[in-house]
Design a protein around this motif. Structure first.
Motif, PDB file in Angstrom:
ATOM      1  N   LEU A 105       1.018  -1.254  -0.038  1.00 29.81           N
ATOM      2  CA  LEU A 105      -0.149  -0.179  -0.116  1.00 29.81           C
ATOM      3  C   LEU A 105       0.932   1.235   0.114  1.00 29.81           C
ATOM      4  CD1 LEU A 105      -2.893  -1.057   2.740  1.00 29.81           C
ATOM      5  CD2 LEU A 105      -3.425  -0.294   0.187  1.00 29.81           C
ATOM      6  N   HIS A 106       1.936   1.199   0.752  1.00 32.05           N
ATOM      7  CA  HIS A 106       2.793   2.386   0.814  1.00 32.05           C
ATOM      8  C   HIS A 106       3.595   2.428  -0.558  1.00 32.05           C
ATOM      9  CE1 HIS A 106       6.639   4.239   2.808  1.00 32.05           C
ATOM     10  NE2 HIS A 106       5.966   5.194   2.320  1.00 32.05           N
ATOM     11  N   SER A 107       4.108   1.623  -0.989  1.00 36.12           N
ATOM     12  CA  SER A 107       4.884   1.511  -2.162  1.00 36.12           C
ATOM     13  C   SER A 107       3.907   2.061  -3.518  1.00 36.12           C
ATOM     14  CB  SER A 107       5.589   0.193  -2.646  1.00 36.12           C
ATOM     15  OG  SER A 107       6.502   0.048  -1.796  1.00 36.12           O
ATOM     16  N   GLY A 109       1.435   4.093  -3.105  1.00 39.70           N
ATOM     17  CA  GLY A 109       1.062   5.416  -2.832  1.00 39.70           C
ATOM     18  C   GLY A 109       2.386   6.323  -3.556  1.00 39.70           C
ATOM     19  N   HIS A 110       3.562   5.597  -3.607  1.00 39.43           N
ATOM     20  CA  HIS A 110       4.737   6.485  -4.165  1.00 39.43           C
ATOM     21  C   HIS A 110       4.564   6.150  -5.737  1.00 39.43           C
ATOM     22  CE1 HIS A 110       7.127   7.950  -0.971  1.00 39.43           C
ATOM     23  NE2 HIS A 110       6.742   6.940  -0.205  1.00 39.43           N
ATOM     24  N   VAL A 111       4.129   5.140  -6.125  1.00 37.44           N
ATOM     25  CA  VAL A 111       3.883   4.861  -7.626  1.00 37.44           C
ATOM     26  C   VAL A 111       3.008   5.829  -8.274  1.00 37.44           C
ATOM     27  CG1 VAL A 111       3.269   3.416  -9.289  1.00 37.44           C
ATOM     28  CG2 VAL A 111       4.628   2.477  -7.664  1.00 37.44           C
ATOM     29  N   ALA A 206      12.243  11.876  -0.301  1.00 40.12           N
ATOM     30  CA  ALA A 206      12.569  11.732   1.121  1.00 40.12           C
ATOM     31  C   ALA A 206      11.573  10.710   1.640  1.00 40.12           C
ATOM     32  CB  ALA A 206      12.484  13.085   1.891  1.00 40.12           C
ATOM     33  N   ASP A 207      12.033   9.579   2.255  1.00 43.65           N
ATOM     34  CA  ASP A 207      11.007   8.490   2.875  1.00 43.65           C
ATOM     35  C   ASP A 207      11.601   7.725   3.975  1.00 43.65           C
ATOM     36  OD1 ASP A 207       8.421   7.618   2.330  1.00 43.65           O
ATOM     37  OD2 ASP A 207       9.506   5.714   2.225  1.00 43.65           O
ATOM     38  N   GLY A 208      10.937   7.549   4.834  1.00 40.46           N
ATOM     39  CA  GLY A 208      11.331   6.493   6.042  1.00 40.46           C
ATOM     40  C   GLY A 208      10.447   5.367   6.200  1.00 40.46           C
ATOM     41  N   THR A 210       8.607   1.547   4.825  1.00 38.57           N
ATOM     42  CA  THR A 210       8.930   0.033   4.363  1.00 38.57           C
ATOM     43  C   THR A 210       8.425   0.095   2.807  1.00 38.57           C
ATOM     44  OG1 THR A 210       7.130  -1.019   5.339  1.00 38.57           O
ATOM     45  CG2 THR A 210       9.259  -0.884   6.480  1.00 38.57           C
ATOM     46  N   GLN A 211       9.259  -0.447   2.003  1.00 40.44           N
ATOM     47  CA  GLN A 211       8.830  -0.447   0.586  1.00 40.44           C
ATOM     48  C   GLN A 211       9.261  -1.787   0.066  1.00 40.44           C
ATOM     49  OE1 GLN A 211       7.795   2.399  -0.830  1.00 40.44           O
ATOM     50  NE2 GLN A 211       8.625   3.739   0.303  1.00 40.44           N
ATOM     51  N   VAL A 212       8.261  -2.218  -1.065  1.00 44.30           N
ATOM     52  CA  VAL A 212       8.550  -3.545  -1.865  1.00 44.30           C
ATOM     53  C   VAL A 212       9.934  -3.451  -2.766  1.00 44.30           C
ATOM     54  CG1 VAL A 212       6.323  -4.420  -1.619  1.00 44.30           C
ATOM     55  CG2 VAL A 212       6.998  -2.760  -3.383  1.00 44.30           C
TER      56      VAL A 212
HETATM   57 ZN   LIG Z   1       6.496   7.148   1.943  1.00 42.24          ZN
END
Ligand SMILES: [Zn+2]
Length: 240
Positions: A105-107, A109-111, A206-208, A210-212
């Motif tokens: 879900l987090h990744s 959002g970045h996509v 900038a990001d802190g 977790t990502q796939v």
């Molecule tokens: Zn993020």
């Protein structure tokens, strides 16, 4: 301080760690608080939900219900019997299904955000200022445009997914962050190393969290109807 194993490797599901502090929260339900020398548990923040799981020894087991970063400490909120004292070596396991969904879900959002950048709508006129990547994911942008871009955004985001582009990270100082990122969100700390997240061939932010490893792990992204009002644009998205 706690070593953040989830930043080095977001795919760790198990660990061994030493308890460095045991506390107790009395108000509401009684919960134990544990601080560890290292952790795989992501504390709620940056729009990403808390990790859950278990900490245990041969003679004790506690459920990690919530993890929060407070006053520089990562607190594991424990349900169950009284934990062993500081100095004890414990094992930990993540609720991996929950974490992996949160990572996707987090990744995602970045996509979506990188897709909006590639379409030329972000960071200007639409400047991202907040993301929520939990049950009803949404990204908030300062600014509006007189245009419905739901369809073209969904198309562009899924092009990035189909290209299977890798995400990568490195720790950088503030100057490098300013130089390398496509935008800097307000309120970033200025006194510590920050993490640069790069989507290959697209850009860095900038990001802190977790990502796939790459965009294909996110899977198909659906963009919901775009909401624009009071100078703010809401981009809601879902993954399957
Ligand atoms: Zn993020």
């Amino acid at each position: 301080m706690t070593a953040l194993l989830y930043l080095e490797n977001a795919y760790l599901k198990e660990m061994e760690a030493t308890i460095i502090e045991v506390g107790k929260e009395i108000d509401g339900q009684q919960r134990w608080l544990l601080v560890l020398d290292k952790t795989i548990f992501y504390p709620r923040g940056g729009g990403q939900a808390t990790d859950q799981g278990f900490l245990f020894t041969d003679t004790w087991k506690g459920k990690v219900g919530q993890v929060l970063l407070k006053e520089g400490k990562i607190l594991h909120y424990m349900e169950g019997d009284q934990p062993p004292p500081a100095g004890t070596l414990v094992k930990g396991t993540l609720d991996w299904n929950r974490r992996y969904l949160n990572m996707r879900l987090h990744s995602a959002g970045h996509v979506v955000d990188f897709a909006l950048y590639l379409l030329g709508y972000s960071p200007s006129p639409l400047m991202p200022f907040k993301g929520e990547h939990e049950k009803k994911p949404v990204i908030y942008y300062q600014g509006t445009i007189e245009k419905d871009f739901q369809e073209e955004l969904e198309k562009k985001a899924n092009e990035l997914v189909a290209q299977d582009l890798p995400f990568s990270f490195r720790l950088v100082d503030t100057q490098e962050l300013e130089r390398e990122t496509i935008y800097l969100q307000p309120g970033l700390p200025t006194n510590k190393p920050l993490r640069l997240l790069t989507l290959k061939g697209v850009g860095s932010v900038a990001d802190g969290g977790t990502q796939v490893k790459s965009t294909s792990e996110v899977g198909h992204i659906s963009i919901l109807p775009i909401e624009q009002k009071d100078g703010v644009t809401l981009v809601r998205y879902r993954i399957n």
